[in-house]
Design a protein around this motif. Structure first.
Motif, PDB file in Angstrom:
ATOM      1  N   CYS A  87       0.751  -1.182   0.170  1.00  0.00           N
ATOM      2  CA  CYS A  87      -0.140  -0.055   0.002  1.00  0.00           C
ATOM      3  C   CYS A  87       0.859   1.254  -0.156  1.00  0.00           C
ATOM      4  CB  CYS A  87      -0.800   0.000   1.354  1.00  0.00           C
ATOM      5  SG  CYS A  87      -2.264  -1.265   1.241  1.00  0.00           S
ATOM      6  N   VAL A  90       2.609   1.654  -3.394  1.00  0.00           N
ATOM      7  CA  VAL A  90       1.852   1.955  -4.441  1.00  0.00           C
ATOM      8  C   VAL A  90       1.676   3.293  -4.571  1.00  0.00           C
ATOM      9  CG1 VAL A  90      -0.507   1.756  -5.683  1.00  0.00           C
ATOM     10  CG2 VAL A  90       1.084  -0.499  -5.173  1.00  0.00           C
ATOM     11  N   SER A 105       4.230  -3.136 -10.405  1.00  0.00           N
ATOM     12  CA  SER A 105       3.164  -4.097 -10.888  1.00  0.00           C
ATOM     13  C   SER A 105       3.188  -5.055  -9.779  1.00  0.00           C
ATOM     14  CB  SER A 105       3.766  -4.744 -12.116  1.00  0.00           C
ATOM     15  OG  SER A 105       3.628  -4.106 -13.291  1.00  0.00           O
ATOM     16  N   SER A 108       1.360  -3.779  -6.796  1.00  0.00           N
ATOM     17  CA  SER A 108      -0.296  -3.550  -7.146  1.00  0.00           C
ATOM     18  C   SER A 108      -1.059  -4.996  -6.970  1.00  0.00           C
ATOM     19  CB  SER A 108      -0.357  -3.074  -8.508  1.00  0.00           C
ATOM     20  OG  SER A 108       0.041  -1.785  -8.596  1.00  0.00           O
ATOM     21  N   LEU A 174      -9.351  -2.185  -9.086  1.00  0.00           N
ATOM     22  CA  LEU A 174      -8.397  -2.842  -9.651  1.00  0.00           C
ATOM     23  C   LEU A 174      -8.366  -3.387 -11.426  1.00  0.00           C
ATOM     24  CD1 LEU A 174      -7.082  -4.926  -6.536  1.00  0.00           C
ATOM     25  CD2 LEU A 174      -5.934  -2.931  -7.569  1.00  0.00           C
ATOM     26  N   PHE A 178      -6.279  -2.617 -14.316  1.00  0.00           N
ATOM     27  CA  PHE A 178      -4.925  -3.550 -14.473  1.00  0.00           C
ATOM     28  C   PHE A 178      -5.329  -4.760 -15.168  1.00  0.00           C
ATOM     29  CE2 PHE A 178      -3.715  -1.424 -10.627  1.00  0.00           C
ATOM     30  CZ  PHE A 178      -2.366  -0.994 -10.872  1.00  0.00           C
ATOM     31  N   TYR A 202      -1.940   3.896 -16.528  1.00  0.00           N
ATOM     32  CA  TYR A 202      -1.187   4.498 -15.275  1.00  0.00           C
ATOM     33  C   TYR A 202      -1.359   6.143 -15.147  1.00  0.00           C
ATOM     34  CZ  TYR A 202       2.630   5.529 -12.342  1.00  0.00           C
ATOM     35  OH  TYR A 202       3.590   5.810 -11.410  1.00  0.00           O
ATOM     36  N   ILE A 215      -6.602   2.670  -1.604  1.00  0.00           N
ATOM     37  CA  ILE A 215      -5.293   2.421  -1.105  1.00  0.00           C
ATOM     38  C   ILE A 215      -5.134   2.579   0.328  1.00  0.00           C
ATOM     39  CG2 ILE A 215      -2.901   2.694  -0.995  1.00  0.00           C
ATOM     40  CD1 ILE A 215      -2.872   3.245  -3.887  1.00  0.00           C
TER      41      ILE A 215
END
Length: 251
Positions: A87, A90, A105, A108, A174, A178, A202, A215
Motif C-alpha cells: 500500500c 503503490v 506491478s 499492485s 483494480l 490492471f 497509469y 489504497i
C-alpha cells in the motif's frame, strides 16, 4: 473356594455350633462385601485410566491442530506485512513516478491478496462428541472452548468483512486499470499473480483520487485484521503452552 466355605458351614451345623456358625456367616458376608468393593475399585481405576488416556489423546490432537493453526496464522500475518508495505509502495509510486515499473506491478498485485485463516477443528470436534468434561482441568477446558467457540469465529467475522470490502470496492477498481495474469514462471510475480498496466491507464490512475482513497482503505482494513490475527497468534501460543503443562502432569 465356595465349596470349601460351604463345607465348613455344614460341619458347624452338624456339630450344633450355632454361635460359631453365625460368627462365621457374618465373616463370610464381610469377605464377600470386601471382594465386591475391591472389584468395584479395580473397575473404577480401570475406567479412570481409560478416561485419562483418552483425555491425553484429545489434548495431543488439539495441540497438533493448534500447531498447524499457528503456522498458518503466522504466514497470514507475514502476508499482511507484505500488503501494508505494498500500500505504501503503490501510493508513493503514483505520487513520485510518471510511468509504471515492475516493482509497481508487483506491489499492485499484492493489493488483491486476502489471506484466509482456516483452523483445524478435528481435536475439538472429538472433544465435543465425547463431552468437554473429559478435560478435568477447568481453566484449560474453558480456554479451549473459548479458543474454538469465541475467538476463532470472532476472527472469521473480520475476514468476512474484508472479503466483502474487497469484492465490492478493491476488485472492481483494480480491474479497471490492471490486467491480471497467473504465471509462476514470470518474474517478478507474487505467488504467480502478475499485474500489468498500460502507460495510458497509469496516467489516468495517477489522477484518480478515488484510487488513492482505496489504497488507504485497503491499508486500514488490512491493519485492523492483522491486529486481530496477532491476538489469535498469541492465544494459540498460550493455549499450546497450557496443554503441554497439562500433558506433563498426566504422562
Amino acid at each position: 473356594m465356595i465349596k470349601f466355605f460351604r463345607k465348613i458351614r455344614q460341619q458347624l451345623l452338624v456339630q450344633n455350633k450355632i454361635s460359631k456358625y453365625l460368627f462365621y456367616a457374618i465373616g463370610e458376608i464381610i469377605l464377600v462385601v470386601i471382594g465386591i468393593l475391591i472389584a468395584l475399585q479395580v473397575n473404577m481405576m480401570n475406567e479412570q485410566r481409560k478416561e485419562n488416556d483418552f483425555e491425553i489423546k484429545i489434548l495431543k490432537e488439539i495441540k497438533g491442530n493448534l500447531l498447524t493453526d499457528l503456522n498458518e496464522i503466522s504466514e497470514d500475518i507475514g502476508l499482511m506485512d507484505d500488503i501494508n508495505k505494498a500500500c505504501l509502495d503503490v501510493k508513493q509510486h503514483l505520487q513520485t513516478l510518471d510511468q509504471p515499473t515492475d516493482s509497481f506491478s508487483i506491489s499492485s498485485s499484492i493489493l488483491r491478496v486476502t489471506p484466509h485463516f482456516s483452523p483445524i477443528n478435528s481435536g475439538y470436534n472429538l472433544l465435543q462428541s465425547h463431552g468437554v468434561r473429559i478435560i478435568k482441568n477447568d481453566n484449560l477446558r474453558n480456554d479451549i472452548s473459548f479458543q474454538y467457540d469465541m475467538l476463532y469465529p470472532y476472527y472469521k467475522t473480520y475476514e468476512e468483512e474484508r472479503s466483502r470490502f474487497h469484492a465490492l470496492h478493491s476488485e472492481p477498481q483494480l480491474l479497471d486499470y490492471f490486467s491480471m495474469y497467473f504465471d509462476k514462471t514470470k518474474d517478478p510475480s507474487f505467488y504467480g499473480l502478475y499485474f500489468e498496466i498500460s502507460l495510458e491507464d497509469y496516467q489516468k490512475l495517477k489522477s484518480d483520487s478515488k484510487f488513492l482513497k482505496l489504497i488507504t482503505a485497503i491499508a486500514f482494513e488490512n491493519k485492523t485484521i492483522q491486529d486481530r490475527a496477532k491476538r489469535v497468534e498469541a492465544s494459540i501460543n498460550a493455549l499450546i503452552s497450557n496443554i503441554e503443562v497439562e500433558l506433563e502432569k498426566k504422562e
